[in-house]
Design an enzyme around this catalytic site. Structure first.
Site, PDB file in Angstrom:
ATOM      1  N   SER A 617       1.671 -16.011  -0.198  1.00  0.00           N
ATOM      2  CA  SER A 617       0.411 -16.377  -0.826  1.00  0.00           C
ATOM      3  C   SER A 617       0.384 -17.894  -1.058  1.00  0.00           C
ATOM      4  O   SER A 617       0.483 -18.655  -0.101  1.00  0.00           O
ATOM      5  CB  SER A 617       0.219 -15.590  -2.121  1.00  0.00           C
ATOM      6  N   ASP A 708      -5.396  -7.129   3.773  1.00  0.00           N
ATOM      7  CA  ASP A 708      -5.383  -8.142   2.714  1.00  0.00           C
ATOM      8  C   ASP A 708      -6.798  -8.687   2.501  1.00  0.00           C
ATOM      9  O   ASP A 708      -7.402  -9.241   3.408  1.00  0.00           O
ATOM     10  CB  ASP A 708      -4.433  -9.271   3.116  1.00  0.00           C
ATOM     11  N   HIS A 740      -2.277  -7.473   0.196  1.00  0.00           N
ATOM     12  CA  HIS A 740      -1.723  -8.813  -0.005  1.00  0.00           C
ATOM     13  C   HIS A 740      -0.221  -8.797  -0.327  1.00  0.00           C
ATOM     14  O   HIS A 740       0.520  -9.654   0.144  1.00  0.00           O
ATOM     15  CB  HIS A 740      -2.494  -9.510  -1.128  1.00  0.00           C
TER      16      HIS A 740
END
Length: 765
Positions: A617, A708, A740
């Site tokens: 991320s 995601d 995610h």
């Protein structure tokens, strides 16, 4: 027995920040540098584009050779043995169970209370997590204050979504959410038997919410009713047949008819894309009758319900409004990991109250038929808890995150004096208990960073609350007196462990202490001869605490040093340090990582020619920024669902507001729009890793979740394709059903196995 020793050293550039050194042998404290360390010389020789192209061609030929030998597509034939050995090693770490929740029940014999702990373990073949309960008696004596007598084996609870004991511990609720069109089941267990099994049809409501955001499953004091949050029943859809649209009242059993889709409706993004709106219900555990709490508009999503101490108002809960888009237009922005979504506390009557109240009070029912907003002048309020005597309603607020736009920030705590007669008028005064700490003094309380509260967090004085919070790079236990507003650190001051509150037994705290494995620098005895992995957390407003991590333990066990950087913007160091990052992403956080890396290089702790980097991320954002801005520093990289191109992300993510806030800082909330300007798009590009793509030389592994919604898969794929276009060696694995976090057991296993093999391949050269 080897003892890990830890030394914490402050780095002048990291205000309110520190670097931790963990070694297998004692180390002396390093002096704090007088100034920020400059970046060291570039350590790797520059590689020409021709040789990079040759490397990419060699990797492609190795993959083709593997295919000729019958190996899986994409597996390097030279690394087959490495896949096998690392797979076996990783499975040993996967087997390690993790703690969930815990409960303590007082028995008739006050000296032997009972404890129950839920634990979970990955089931790789089933691609799920299995849940177990472990029970214990807690005995106390003069010679030994506390002694746990654990049951010899845990008991597996299959198909259970939530376990909720009643306040007395004499009843137990098991929630079994269905995965198809079958009813949701609520099981009420007594001491020795199943007392009632309640089947709830889909037409009443869907699955109960059992996650940390909307979960709200609460027994009333008399243990006769349970309030909870579940998906609203399915909304009617248009029906068509050979003659066109079927009007209201027509039978759906006619032949040759079908249901249409109807209007598309926003969801709360990542994790909730297949969920309907969370709504509030109450069940009578004796009759099995379920009633919705009426009067709550569909524009509000409810959660975290608890029972109020007086029957006149019934329930208190949190609600998030869908009107939080640009200029307060209806838009459910992604809420997973995002504490910056406005929310408030509300009170509403118990739908069964008319039947349970005495006749003399039924006449007043109209006074409380509408819900009341309790925190009208506060932008955020959640985790409500009543004091044992019912005098105070205490709650946590993320108003700093809401007001600034940062995903997470320093919390505050507040209290409301609850009226003794239970009559509410919406004008209750709110008192600050724990304010926001902007810049903490050395070794002093850095502020509140709270990710949850126990259902019953109170000591016997009825005024002191026990909770876990982040303090620097550690999790600590705090006590908060909600009347005097005194905050104390309960866990040992000199402990390098991270502590997590599991349950309370009167004035005793049942807590889990995690080994200090994740510090900033975790090394072996001869660290300078070992390769090093720089590990970066996501968020960006998150933190890597000094606690055990299966994934990092796996990498450490293969001989890597680990440099885990809690760059400015991380939780646990005060609000000023946290808010310094929005508006400076891609520069401040990158420089913090490079400064930390230079620090250990200059101290001779690592081999600068063998350094890799991994992150997910925002950690992936940093990973891809670092290999572009410092192209001669890293020999390998791995990125999980990385943010590579904000210009592409802003129109596809469930949190477009994040793109504006992280680029412009607090002013980003003013600029946020569903139709970014040309200037905005230029800013997004300049701040993105893809703007440095032409300088990248580092072989990079990409691990992407196809479902995601936070950082859509197109972000990583575009960057990976751009690397291949430039002849840079890369490898991409896409997990079709993952979101995610890439946290399905099989995907998580394959993800870190490939990270381990990728680093072994490139770090052993």
């Amino acid at each position: 027995m080897v003892v890990l020793t830890t030394t914490f050293i402050s780095c002048a550039k990291f205000r309110c920040h520190s670097i931790a050194v963990v070694n297998l042998l004692p180390v002396s404290a390093f002096p704090s540098p007088a100034r920020a360390l400059p970046r060291g010389p570039l350590l790797r020789q520059r590689i020409s584009k021709v040789s990079l192209h040759s490397l990419a061609m060699a990797a492609s030929e190795a993959s083709e050779a593997a295919a000729d030998k019958g190996l899986p597509f994409g597996v390097d034939a030279t690394m087959v043995d490495e896949y096998a050995s690392q797979s076996k090693l990783l499975q040993e770490f996967v087997k390690i169970p993790s703690f969930g929740k815990a409960w303590v029940f007082n028995s008739k014999d006050e000296n032997t209370p009972r404890a129950a702990v839920s634990i979970s373990q990955s089931d790789l073949l089933g691609n799920k997590r299995r849940m177990f309960l472990l029970n214990s008696h807690i005995s106390k004596s003069a010679s030994k204050p506390v002694n746990f007598q654990w049951s010899p084996f845990p008991t597996e609870i299959s198909g259970v979504s939530a376990v909720i004991p009643s306040p007395s511990g004499e009843k137990l609720l098991l929630v079994r959410n269905s995965e198809d069109d079958s009813p949701t089941k609520l099981e009420i267990w007594g001491a020795c038997q199943l007392e009632n099994e309640i089947h709830i049809a889909k037409s009443v409501h869907g699955s109960l919410y059992t996650d940390e955001w909307f979960e709200g499953i609460s027994w009333n004091k008399d243990e006769t009713f349970i309030a909870y949050v579940a998906e609203e029943p399915p909304q009617p859809k248009p029906v068509f047949n050979d003659y066109g649209f079927k009007k209201e009242g027509s039978s759906e059993k006619d032949c040759k008819s079908w249901k249409g889709q109807g209007d598309w409706e926003e969801t709360w993004g990542e994790t909730y894309s297949k969920k309907r709106i969370p709504a509030l219900f109450v069940v009578n555990i004796s009759s099995g009758q379920v009633r919705p709490v009426k009067g709550i508009p569909r524009s509000l999503s409810v959660g975290q319900v608890i029972w109020a101490p007086s029957s006149s108002c019934g329930l208190v809960f949190v609600a998030w409004s869908s009107d939080n888009g640009f200029q307060e237009t209806p838009r459910k922005l992604g809420i997973k990991y995002c504490y910056n979504r406005p929310c408030a506390l509300y009170a509403a009557p118990d739908p069964f109250r008319e039947e349970t109240e005495k006749p003399s009070t039924v006449g007043n029912k109209d006074e409380t038929t509408t819900m009341i907003k309790l925190t009208a002048h506060l932008s955020s309020a959640f985790f409500p808890r009543f004091s044992p005597d019912g005098k105070y309603l205490v709650f946590v607020s993320a108003k700093s995150a809401v007001d600034s736009g940062a995903h997470n920030a320093t919390n505050s705590m507040h209290r409301i004096e609850w009226p003794t007669d239970g009559k509410l008028d919406g004008s209750l005064g709110i008192v600050d208990v724990v304010p926001i700490v902007m810049c903490p003094k050395d070794n002093c309380f850095p502020g509140l960073y709270c990710f949850g509260l126990l259902r019953d967090p109170w000591l016997t004085d009825g005024r002191t609350m026990i909770l876990s919070s982040v303090w620097g790079s550690r999790e600590v236990i705090l006590s908060v007196n909600v009347v005097s507003c005194e905050v104390l650190r309960v866990s040992p001051q000199d402990s390098d462990y991270s502590w997590n509150v599991l349950a309370l037994d009167k004035n005793n705290i049942l807590a889990g202490a995690k080994l200090p494995f994740e510090a900033i620098f975790v090394s072996h005895k001869d660290s300078a001869s070992n390769p090093t992995i720089v590990v970066l957390h996501g968020g960006p407003h998150s933190v890597y605490p000094s606690s055990y991590s299966k994934s990092l333990a796996f990498l450490f066990s293969q001989g890597y040093n680990l440099l885990v950087v809690n760059y400015r913007g991380s939780l646990g160091f005060g609000e000023e340090a946290l808010q310094s990052l929005p508006g400076n992403i891609g520069s401040q956080d990158v420089n913090d990582v490079l400064t930390a890396l230079d620090f250990v290089i200059k101290r001779g702790l690592i081999d600068p020619s063998r350094v890799a980097v991994v992150g997910g991320s925002h950690g992936g954002f940093l990973t891809t920024h670092l290999i572009g801005q410092a192209p001669d520093t890293f020999v390998a990289a791995a990125a999980r669902n990385p943010v590579c191109n904000l210009q592409l992300m802003v129109g596809t993510t469930d949190i477009p507001d994040w793109c504006f806030v992280e680029i412009y800082g607090k002013d980003g909330k003013k600029y946020f729009s569903e139709s970014p300007s040309v200037d905005d798009l230029c800013q997004f590009h300049q701040k993105s890793p893809i703007s440095h793509i032409s300088k990248v030389k580092t072989p990079t592994l990409f691990l992407l979740g196809a479902q995601d919604l936070r950082v859509p898969v197109s972000n990583g794929l575009q960057y990976a394709r751009a690397l291949k276009e430039r002849g840079i060696e890369s490898k991409t694995i896409v997990f079709p059903e993952d979101i995610h976090g890439i946290d399905k057991p099989q995907s998580d296993f394959e993800s870190f196995l490939n990270i381990g093999v990728w680093f072994k391949k490139h770090m052993s050269k």
